[in-house]
Design a protein around this motif. Structure first.
Motif, PDB file in Angstrom:
ATOM      1  N   THR A  69       0.838  -1.193   0.000  1.00 38.32           N
ATOM      2  CA  THR A  69       0.000   0.000   0.000  1.00 38.32           C
ATOM      3  C   THR A  69       0.874   1.244   0.000  1.00 38.32           C
ATOM      4  OG1 THR A  69      -1.683  -1.223   1.234  1.00 38.32           O
ATOM      5  CG2 THR A  69      -1.903   1.180   1.135  1.00 38.32           C
ATOM      6  N   VAL A  70       1.791   1.315   0.940  1.00 35.79           N
ATOM      7  CA  VAL A  70       2.764   2.416   0.946  1.00 35.79           C
ATOM      8  C   VAL A  70       3.825   2.187  -0.121  1.00 35.79           C
ATOM      9  CG1 VAL A  70       4.573   3.570   2.293  1.00 35.79           C
ATOM     10  CG2 VAL A  70       2.385   3.004   3.369  1.00 35.79           C
ATOM     11  N   GLY A  71       4.200   0.932  -0.330  1.00 35.69           N
ATOM     12  CA  GLY A  71       5.282   0.622  -1.268  1.00 35.69           C
ATOM     13  C   GLY A  71       5.012   1.072  -2.683  1.00 35.69           C
ATOM     14  N   ARG A  72       3.859   0.696  -3.222  1.00 37.65           N
ATOM     15  CA  ARG A  72       3.533   1.079  -4.594  1.00 37.65           C
ATOM     16  C   ARG A  72       3.358   2.596  -4.718  1.00 37.65           C
ATOM     17  NH1 ARG A  72       4.911  -1.317  -9.209  1.00 37.65           N
ATOM     18  NH2 ARG A  72       4.192  -3.446  -9.411  1.00 37.65           N
ATOM     19  N   ALA A  73       2.779   3.200  -3.692  1.00 36.40           N
ATOM     20  CA  ALA A  73       2.584   4.650  -3.728  1.00 36.40           C
ATOM     21  C   ALA A  73       3.920   5.391  -3.749  1.00 36.40           C
ATOM     22  CB  ALA A  73       1.753   5.091  -2.525  1.00 36.40           C
ATOM     23  N   ILE A  74       4.844   4.984  -2.906  1.00 31.58           N
ATOM     24  CA  ILE A  74       6.122   5.681  -2.836  1.00 31.58           C
ATOM     25  C   ILE A  74       6.968   5.418  -4.080  1.00 31.58           C
ATOM     26  CG2 ILE A  74       7.510   3.923  -1.609  1.00 31.58           C
ATOM     27  CD1 ILE A  74       8.608   6.195   0.107  1.00 31.58           C
ATOM     28  N   GLU A  75       6.793   4.230  -4.673  1.00 30.04           N
ATOM     29  CA  GLU A  75       7.492   3.938  -5.924  1.00 30.04           C
ATOM     30  C   GLU A  75       7.072   4.929  -7.007  1.00 30.04           C
ATOM     31  OE1 GLU A  75       8.191   0.114  -8.942  1.00 30.04           O
ATOM     32  OE2 GLU A  75       6.630   0.043  -7.414  1.00 30.04           O
ATOM     33  N   THR A  76       5.768   5.189  -7.091  1.00 23.92           N
ATOM     34  CA  THR A  76       5.260   6.116  -8.094  1.00 23.92           C
ATOM     35  C   THR A  76       5.655   7.551  -7.774  1.00 23.92           C
ATOM     36  OG1 THR A  76       3.352   4.654  -8.395  1.00 23.92           O
ATOM     37  CG2 THR A  76       3.187   6.856  -9.320  1.00 23.92           C
ATOM     38  N   VAL A  77       5.479   7.964  -6.529  1.00 22.38           N
ATOM     39  CA  VAL A  77       5.791   9.341  -6.131  1.00 22.38           C
ATOM     40  C   VAL A  77       7.284   9.644  -6.310  1.00 22.38           C
ATOM     41  CG1 VAL A  77       5.848  10.926  -4.151  1.00 22.38           C
ATOM     42  CG2 VAL A  77       3.828   9.531  -4.574  1.00 22.38           C
ATOM     43  N   SER A  78       8.125   8.620  -6.172  1.00 22.73           N
ATOM     44  CA  SER A  78       9.569   8.829  -6.355  1.00 22.73           C
ATOM     45  C   SER A  78       9.941   9.027  -7.819  1.00 22.73           C
ATOM     46  CB  SER A  78      10.357   7.639  -5.789  1.00 22.73           C
ATOM     47  OG  SER A  78      10.307   6.515  -6.663  1.00 22.73           O
ATOM     48  N   ARG A 102      12.583   6.538  -9.047  1.00 24.54           N
ATOM     49  CA  ARG A 102      13.971   6.571  -8.558  1.00 24.54           C
ATOM     50  C   ARG A 102      14.197   5.391  -7.615  1.00 24.54           C
ATOM     51  NH1 ARG A 102      15.005  12.659  -6.433  1.00 24.54           N
ATOM     52  NH2 ARG A 102      16.915  11.675  -5.644  1.00 24.54           N
ATOM     53  N   LEU A 103      13.147   5.020  -6.907  1.00 25.62           N
ATOM     54  CA  LEU A 103      13.204   3.822  -6.070  1.00 25.62           C
ATOM     55  C   LEU A 103      12.823   2.602  -6.900  1.00 25.62           C
ATOM     56  CD1 LEU A 103      11.408   5.120  -2.852  1.00 25.62           C
ATOM     57  CD2 LEU A 103      13.790   4.359  -2.982  1.00 25.62           C
ATOM     58  N   LEU A 104      13.596   1.535  -6.778  1.00 27.59           N
ATOM     59  CA  LEU A 104      13.229   0.279  -7.402  1.00 27.59           C
ATOM     60  C   LEU A 104      12.029  -0.315  -6.667  1.00 27.59           C
ATOM     61  CD1 LEU A 104      16.802  -1.241  -7.889  1.00 27.59           C
ATOM     62  CD2 LEU A 104      15.367  -0.155  -9.626  1.00 27.59           C
ATOM     63  N   HIS A 105      11.347  -1.239  -7.317  1.00 25.31           N
ATOM     64  CA  HIS A 105      10.139  -1.808  -6.718  1.00 25.31           C
ATOM     65  C   HIS A 105      10.423  -2.417  -5.349  1.00 25.31           C
ATOM     66  CE1 HIS A 105       6.296  -3.759  -6.280  1.00 25.31           C
ATOM     67  NE2 HIS A 105       6.891  -4.930  -6.138  1.00 25.31           N
ATOM     68  N   GLY A 106      11.478  -3.222  -5.254  1.00 29.15           N
ATOM     69  CA  GLY A 106      11.795  -3.858  -3.983  1.00 29.15           C
ATOM     70  C   GLY A 106      12.172  -2.857  -2.906  1.00 29.15           C
ATOM     71  N   GLU A 107      12.878  -1.809  -3.280  1.00 35.16           N
ATOM     72  CA  GLU A 107      13.232  -0.762  -2.323  1.00 35.16           C
ATOM     73  C   GLU A 107      11.971  -0.095  -1.782  1.00 35.16           C
ATOM     74  OE1 GLU A 107      17.563   0.657  -4.096  1.00 35.16           O
ATOM     75  OE2 GLU A 107      15.720   1.516  -4.930  1.00 35.16           O
ATOM     76  N   ALA A 108      11.023   0.188  -2.685  1.00 33.21           N
ATOM     77  CA  ALA A 108       9.768   0.815  -2.274  1.00 33.21           C
ATOM     78  C   ALA A 108       8.958  -0.116  -1.381  1.00 33.21           C
ATOM     79  CB  ALA A 108       8.966   1.217  -3.504  1.00 33.21           C
ATOM     80  N   VAL A 109       8.918  -1.401  -1.732  1.00 28.71           N
ATOM     81  CA  VAL A 109       8.179  -2.373  -0.922  1.00 28.71           C
ATOM     82  C   VAL A 109       8.800  -2.487   0.472  1.00 28.71           C
ATOM     83  CG1 VAL A 109       7.663  -4.846  -0.669  1.00 28.71           C
ATOM     84  CG2 VAL A 109       7.241  -3.691  -2.843  1.00 28.71           C
ATOM     85  N   ALA A 110      10.123  -2.427   0.553  1.00 27.52           N
ATOM     86  CA  ALA A 110      10.786  -2.498   1.859  1.00 27.52           C
ATOM     87  C   ALA A 110      10.361  -1.343   2.754  1.00 27.52           C
ATOM     88  CB  ALA A 110      12.302  -2.498   1.672  1.00 27.52           C
ATOM     89  N   ILE A 111      10.270  -0.148   2.188  1.00 22.06           N
ATOM     90  CA  ILE A 111       9.804   1.003   2.957  1.00 22.06           C
ATOM     91  C   ILE A 111       8.345   0.796   3.363  1.00 22.06           C
ATOM     92  CG2 ILE A 111       9.370   3.498   2.892  1.00 22.06           C
ATOM     93  CD1 ILE A 111      11.732   3.670   0.873  1.00 22.06           C
ATOM     94  N   GLY A 112       7.553   0.242   2.448  1.00 21.66           N
ATOM     95  CA  GLY A 112       6.169  -0.078   2.770  1.00 21.66           C
ATOM     96  C   GLY A 112       6.056  -1.126   3.859  1.00 21.66           C
ATOM     97  N   VAL A 137      14.577   1.532   4.752  1.00 26.37           N
ATOM     98  CA  VAL A 137      13.424   1.410   5.647  1.00 26.37           C
ATOM     99  C   VAL A 137      12.874   2.776   6.045  1.00 26.37           C
ATOM    100  CG1 VAL A 137      14.094  -0.840   6.579  1.00 26.37           C
ATOM    101  CG2 VAL A 137      14.966   1.236   7.650  1.00 26.37           C
ATOM    102  N   ALA A 138      13.346   3.830   5.396  1.00 28.99           N
ATOM    103  CA  ALA A 138      12.893   5.187   5.702  1.00 28.99           C
ATOM    104  C   ALA A 138      12.442   5.873   4.422  1.00 28.99           C
ATOM    105  CB  ALA A 138      14.015   5.989   6.364  1.00 28.99           C
ATOM    106  N   VAL A 139      11.506   6.797   4.552  1.00 26.59           N
ATOM    107  CA  VAL A 139      11.041   7.577   3.410  1.00 26.59           C
ATOM    108  C   VAL A 139      12.126   8.590   3.039  1.00 26.59           C
ATOM    109  CG1 VAL A 139       9.274   9.168   2.556  1.00 26.59           C
ATOM    110  CG2 VAL A 139       8.639   7.316   4.133  1.00 26.59           C
TER     111      VAL A 139
END
Length: 370
Positions: A254-263, A266-276, A309-311
């Motif tokens: 939920t947070v992962g996909r959103a932050i991937e798009t907002v970035s 710049r964030l890879l999918h796995g990086e975004a999912v980790a933050i999520g 693990v941080a935004v």
């Protein structure tokens, strides 16, 4: 007035094998010769610009050397290519080379390739068979298995697509040796997710053997591939169309996909999912779904393997909160999250209910802390 009922009840067997091993291109060719794709003699090999010189060309050459008609269709590598325009470009290229319903698509690459090629196969000629040849840890763990295919739009990710199962999936762990370490780390995010939601044994293994995995040790990579397949199989077998249980595979997304798009990717999918995932365990800890020790343990594992693990500071937090509403789990305009229960299980919130509503202010508070 008259009424004519169209009876279309049918039983469909979409079972397929996932073969895990090394140097699997010869195995792929043997399977095709043995009838994996039936009587089809024409193959569209779809790959991206990075994988083309590494493996796409090899698959093409092997097919042609065996007497099959085959062509290579290549698009620019990266998540930005996973859009309708790329799908249209590939379809037009296939039509120009006289591909019709008597063809099979072979997707050679990572998650973007398998998502895009699978969606194309599901709609080309109203549906042609396809095969996934996964060349990344991320696609081996997640995208190539389960039949979820999709493209992204400017507004949301993965909301345009369909469930369409492959004939077979090949997980060639030899291909991981050509991945940059950043991509190996990226791929581990989905494996950590699987461990958190359903496999405590896998979680412990990751804690103890992450360096062997990153070094592409064959035994370690085979182990995690087998466990990834087992977790995903148990879920998809019970809920292929994502009516309820399959939502748990969206843990951290939920947070992962959103932050991937907002970035801006710049964030890879796995990086975004980790933050999520970090956001999910922090909120879950506050809700009492896991202890602080368990929360810290999950975050520590992601840090250990090199996942963020941080935004990032460049992300606008309010824009990120707004983007959460494009998540496919949203119902009636309400945010819904999947949560893990301790480590190795997920929370349930009623009979076959695996996600619960989360107030915007709850997740905003967590995001502001990250």
């Amino acid at each position: 007035m008259s009424n004519f009922r169209v009876e279309l009840k049918k039983v469909v067997d979409d079972s397929y094998d996932v073969q895990i091993g090394q140097d699997l291109i010869p195995v792929l060719l043997d399977d095709i010769k043995d009838g994996l794709a039936g009587r089809i003699k024409k193959f569209a090999v779809i790959t991206d610009s990075i994988v083309e010189p590494l493996y796409g060309g090899s698959v093409l050459s092997a097919l042609r050397a065996s007497g099959y008609e085959a062509d290579l269709f290549v698009f620019p590598a990266g998540e930005r290519s996973k859009v309708r325009a790329t799908k249209e470009m590939l379809e037009d290229a296939m039509l120009a080379k006289e591909y019709r319903r008597d063809c099979c698509v072979i997707a050679v690459g990572g998650g973007v390739v398998t998502d895009l090629a699978g969606f194309l196969a599901g709609t080309f000629g109203r549906g042609v068979p396809f095969i996934n040849y996964a060349t990344t840890l991320l696609s081996a763990a997640d995208a190539s298995i389960g039949g979820k295919t999709a493209v992204d739009t400017d507004l949301a990710t993965n909301l345009i697509g369909l469930i369409y199962q492959p004939l077979k999936v090949y997980v060639d762990i030899d291909t991981w040796k050509t991945l940059p370490e950043k991509q190996m780390v990226n791929g581990l995010a989905e494996t950590v997710k699987h461990a958190c939601l359903a496999d405590m044994e896998l979680f412990r293994y990751l804690e103890d053997h992450s360096q062997e995995i990153l070094a592409c040790d064959a035994a370690a990579c085979t182990y995690i591939s087998e466990h990834n397949c087992a977790v995903k199989y148990k879920v998809v077998m019970k809920d292929e169309k994502e009516k309820n249980l399959r939502e748990i595979l969206n843990l951290g997304h939920t947070v992962g996909r959103a932050i991937e798009t907002v970035s801006g990717y710049r964030l890879l999918h796995g990086e975004a999912v980790a933050i999520g995932m970090a956001a999910q365990v922090l909120l879950g800890c506050e809700c009492g779904y896991l202890t602080k020790e368990e929360c810290d343990r999950v975050i520590a594992l992601m840090k250990k393997v090199g996942l963020p693990v941080a935004v990032p500071e460049y992300i606008d937090r309010e824009n990120l909160v707004r983007k959460l509403y494009t998540d496919k789990k949203v119902r009636d305009g309400k945010l819904r999250f999947v949560f893990q229960k301790g480590i190795g299980e997920v929370m349930t919130f009623g009979d076959e209910v695996y996600a619960r509503e989360v107030a915007e202010e709850e997740i905003r508070a967590i995001i502001q802390k990250m």
